[in-house]
Design a protein around this motif. Structure first.
Motif, PDB file in Angstrom:
ATOM      1  N   SER A 244       0.832  -1.197   0.000  1.00 54.99           N
ATOM      2  CA  SER A 244       0.000   0.000   0.000  1.00 54.99           C
ATOM      3  C   SER A 244       0.875   1.258   0.000  1.00 54.99           C
ATOM      4  O   SER A 244       1.748   1.381  -0.856  1.00 54.99           O
ATOM      5  CB  SER A 244      -0.960  -0.054   1.187  1.00 54.99           C
ATOM      6  OG  SER A 244      -2.123   0.649   0.885  1.00 54.99           O
ATOM      7  N   GLU A 282      -8.562   5.497  -7.540  1.00 50.12           N
ATOM      8  CA  GLU A 282      -8.025   6.630  -6.787  1.00 50.12           C
ATOM      9  C   GLU A 282      -7.337   7.604  -7.756  1.00 50.12           C
ATOM     10  O   GLU A 282      -6.320   7.273  -8.374  1.00 50.12           O
ATOM     11  CB  GLU A 282      -7.025   6.126  -5.729  1.00 50.12           C
ATOM     12  CG  GLU A 282      -6.563   7.232  -4.790  1.00 50.12           C
ATOM     13  CD  GLU A 282      -5.768   6.697  -3.590  1.00 50.12           C
ATOM     14  OE1 GLU A 282      -5.133   5.633  -3.704  1.00 50.12           O
ATOM     15  OE2 GLU A 282      -5.810   7.357  -2.537  1.00 50.12           O
ATOM     16  N   ILE A 287      -6.024  11.308  -3.943  1.00 49.84           N
ATOM     17  CA  ILE A 287      -4.869  10.968  -3.100  1.00 49.84           C
ATOM     18  C   ILE A 287      -4.186  12.220  -2.549  1.00 49.84           C
ATOM     19  O   ILE A 287      -3.773  12.258  -1.390  1.00 49.84           O
ATOM     20  CB  ILE A 287      -3.885  10.032  -3.851  1.00 49.84           C
ATOM     21  CG1 ILE A 287      -2.961   9.316  -2.858  1.00 49.84           C
ATOM     22  CG2 ILE A 287      -3.063  10.762  -4.909  1.00 49.84           C
ATOM     23  CD1 ILE A 287      -2.228   8.106  -3.431  1.00 49.84           C
ATOM     24  N   TRP A 294       2.231  13.268   1.073  1.00 47.47           N
ATOM     25  CA  TRP A 294       2.978  12.157   0.470  1.00 47.47           C
ATOM     26  C   TRP A 294       3.809  12.596  -0.732  1.00 47.47           C
ATOM     27  O   TRP A 294       4.750  11.915  -1.122  1.00 47.47           O
ATOM     28  CB  TRP A 294       2.022  11.045   0.022  1.00 47.47           C
ATOM     29  CG  TRP A 294       1.465  10.228   1.154  1.00 47.47           C
ATOM     30  CD1 TRP A 294       1.747  10.367   2.481  1.00 47.47           C
ATOM     31  CD2 TRP A 294       0.546   9.145   1.033  1.00 47.47           C
ATOM     32  NE1 TRP A 294       1.048   9.424   3.203  1.00 47.47           N
ATOM     33  CE2 TRP A 294       0.298   8.667   2.349  1.00 47.47           C
ATOM     34  CE3 TRP A 294      -0.118   8.532  -0.026  1.00 47.47           C
ATOM     35  CZ2 TRP A 294      -0.564   7.598   2.610  1.00 47.47           C
ATOM     36  CZ3 TRP A 294      -0.970   7.474   0.221  1.00 47.47           C
ATOM     37  CH2 TRP A 294      -1.195   7.008   1.534  1.00 47.47           C
ATOM     38  N   HIS A 389      -7.452  -5.995   0.001  1.00 47.87           N
ATOM     39  CA  HIS A 389      -6.249  -5.208   0.309  1.00 47.87           C
ATOM     40  C   HIS A 389      -5.525  -5.799   1.515  1.00 47.87           C
ATOM     41  O   HIS A 389      -5.817  -5.435   2.667  1.00 47.87           O
ATOM     42  CB  HIS A 389      -6.699  -3.770   0.579  1.00 47.87           C
ATOM     43  CG  HIS A 389      -5.597  -2.762   0.478  1.00 47.87           C
ATOM     44  ND1 HIS A 389      -4.905  -2.542  -0.681  1.00 47.87           N
ATOM     45  CD2 HIS A 389      -5.085  -1.912   1.394  1.00 47.87           C
ATOM     46  CE1 HIS A 389      -4.012  -1.584  -0.478  1.00 47.87           C
ATOM     47  NE2 HIS A 389      -4.104  -1.193   0.784  1.00 47.87           N
TER      48      HIS A 389
HETATM   49  C1  GTR Z   1      -5.540   4.491   1.167  1.00 53.98           C
HETATM   50  C2  GTR Z   1      -4.963   5.250   0.023  1.00 53.98           C
HETATM   51  C3  GTR Z   1      -4.109   4.329  -0.782  1.00 53.98           C
HETATM   52  C4  GTR Z   1      -3.182   3.490   0.069  1.00 53.98           C
HETATM   53  C5  GTR Z   1      -3.763   3.109   1.415  1.00 53.98           C
HETATM   54  C6  GTR Z   1      -2.819   2.698   2.512  1.00 53.98           C
HETATM   55  O1  GTR Z   1      -6.448   5.218   1.887  1.00 53.98           O
HETATM   56  O2  GTR Z   1      -6.009   5.773  -0.703  1.00 53.98           O
HETATM   57  O3  GTR Z   1      -3.420   5.057  -1.767  1.00 53.98           O
HETATM   58  O4  GTR Z   1      -1.972   4.086   0.204  1.00 53.98           O
HETATM   59  O5  GTR Z   1      -4.482   4.119   1.971  1.00 53.98           O
HETATM   60  O6  GTR Z   1      -1.618   2.900   2.478  1.00 53.98           O
HETATM   61  O7  GTR Z   1      -3.337   2.155   3.454  1.00 53.98           O
END
Ligand code: GTR
Length: 411
Positions: A244, A282, A287, A294, A389
């Motif tokens: 992520s 996204e 983002i 970031w 995820h």
């Molecule tokens: C989400 C974000 C993603 C990803 C994720 C994470 O909310 O939209 O781009 O980075 O977080 O890292 O948990």
């Protein structure tokens, strides 16, 4: 991270990639025709990625390390080497990185006579002590402050099924990790973390200062500084991994540091492996709206005009060439847009070909039942499992199978 993306909008279909900024063409329009040309083009792309997306990081500082070694960790499977990485150019009260390195016990047997092992270097977001359930792992002050619950004790081993450290060791690899909060706690406050210490040393113009992803990537590179001299570590066989937001940072670290032997971004999504163009999940506005810290400030300006961005994620992927890159994705992790990550991988392939490496072939993506071996993969791979995820042993095994192929089967 732990979010399950089930129930979000379905993934976008794969689209043709001929509308992406060309990789094998210089900004002045002249063609990139040889590996020597690519060196210059690579520099151009690297600069553009820093300028328009991630920001300029400072020059690598000299590091100072202090190491403590504990044998018999993880029920005897590991020797733990905890290395404090300080930055020689910063005041003593500045942030430092606590790198936890778990080495298979055999590898460090009898005073390093055990030989050296490849190492998986992962960026973690819960604290090093969450990776395994063993009291030997230090609960750092940063982890107490930013990691999880209370004094951190309740989080020991909380990410054990995520990193699967003992399994990784069993496969003959070391596992190294640092907690992202050591470099930047992601609070959104620019005064936190290491970045303010380098305010006067950034090589880019105003608006292009490094964002948090670049800082975390820089932290991974400092861990590589510390890992390479370790006798039990095969310096040329360090693979970098993250999930992520940590996957975005891992890809950036690996793309911009040729000492890193293999790059494995996992479900890295937007700002990682997924293309910005034609991304119906996204978007840049999403983002940079939620996580403005970031990126460099320049990136947000491309919301609604992505076609003006002179790079995209295939540019970042291409910087890895000809080194091995495995992008791993969850088939149900829609928000990270696996389809547009695969498109980026395909669009980057000509760079591997120019450099004489085998391409990805017609068989990608590989799925969880597919074999990953010297017969089935080249240096560029996109792999999917039927998950949302998350990170788990199935993904780690895919990365290790891929690493076995590219680290000469000695893993
Ligand atoms: C989400 C974000 C993603 C990803 C994720 C994470 O909310 O939209 O781009 O980075 O977080 O890292 O948990």
């Amino acid at each position: 991270m732990s979010r399950d993306a089930d129930g979000l909008a379905p993934p976008s279909r794969c689209r043709p990639t001929d509308e992406l900024p060309p990789l094998l063409e210089f900004r002045d329009g002249s063609p990139v025709e040889s590996p020597a040309d690519w060196r210059d083009r690579r520099e151009e792309l690297r600069r553009s990625l820093r300028h328009y997306v991630y920001g300029y990081a400072p020059e690598p500082p000299e590091i100072e390390t202090t190491t403590e070694r504990t044998a018999g960790v993880c029920d005897g499977a590991a020797t733990l080497v905890e290395t404090e990485i300080a930055f020689a150019d910063l005041p003593t009260d500045a942030p430092s990185i606590t790198l936890a390195v778990f080495l298979p016990s055999e590898a460090v047997a009898e005073g390093d006579a055990g030989g050296s092992v490849p190492v998986l270097l992962g960026l973690n977001w819960r604290g090093n002590h969450a990776a395994v359930d063993d009291p030997a792992v230090t609960i750092t002050d940063t982890a107490r402050e930013y990691g999880g619950r209370g004094d951190g004790a309740a989080d020991r081993g909380a990410a054990a099924d995520y990193w699967c450290v003992e399994h990784v060791l069993g496969r003959g690899y070391g596992f190294a990790t640092y907690h992202l909060a050591d470099v930047d706690p992601d609070s959104g406050d620019p005064a936190d973390g290491v970045r303010p210490y380098y305010d006067d040393e950034l090589p880019g113009p105003p608006g292009t200062e490094w964002g948090v992803l670049a800082a975390w990537a820089w932290g991974l590179q400092r861990c590589v500084d510390a890992l390479r001299p370790m006798e039990a570590v095969r310096a040329e066989a360090i693979a970098v991994l993250g999930h992520s937001r940590c996957g975005k940072a891992a890809l950036l670290a690996g793309a911009t540091d040729e000492r890193i032997g293999l790059v494995a971004p996992h479900q890295s999504g937007t700002g990682g492996m997924a293309l910005d163009r034609d991304n119906d999940q996204e978007g840049i506005g999403d983002i940079t709206g939620t996580f403005p810290q970031w990126f460099a400030d320049t990136y947000a300006a491309f919301d609604g005009q992505v076609d003006r961005l002179p790079v995209d994620s295939h540019s970042l992927a291409a910087l890895v060439a000809p080194r091995p890159l495995i992008d791993t994705a969850g088939a149900r992790d829609h928000w990270t847009n696996p389809g547009r990550a695969l498109d980026a991988v395909r669009a980057a392939e000509p760079v591997w070909e120019l450099l004489g490496a085998e391409g990805i072939g017609d068989d990608l993506p590989l799925y969880e039942d597919d074999e990953i071996s010297g017969e089935t993969v080249g240096p560029l791979c996109h792999y999917r499992r039927e998950t949302g995820h998350t990170l788990n042993q199935g993904y780690l095994d895919a990365v290790l199978d891929f690493a076995d192929v590219h680290f000469d089967g000695t893993g």
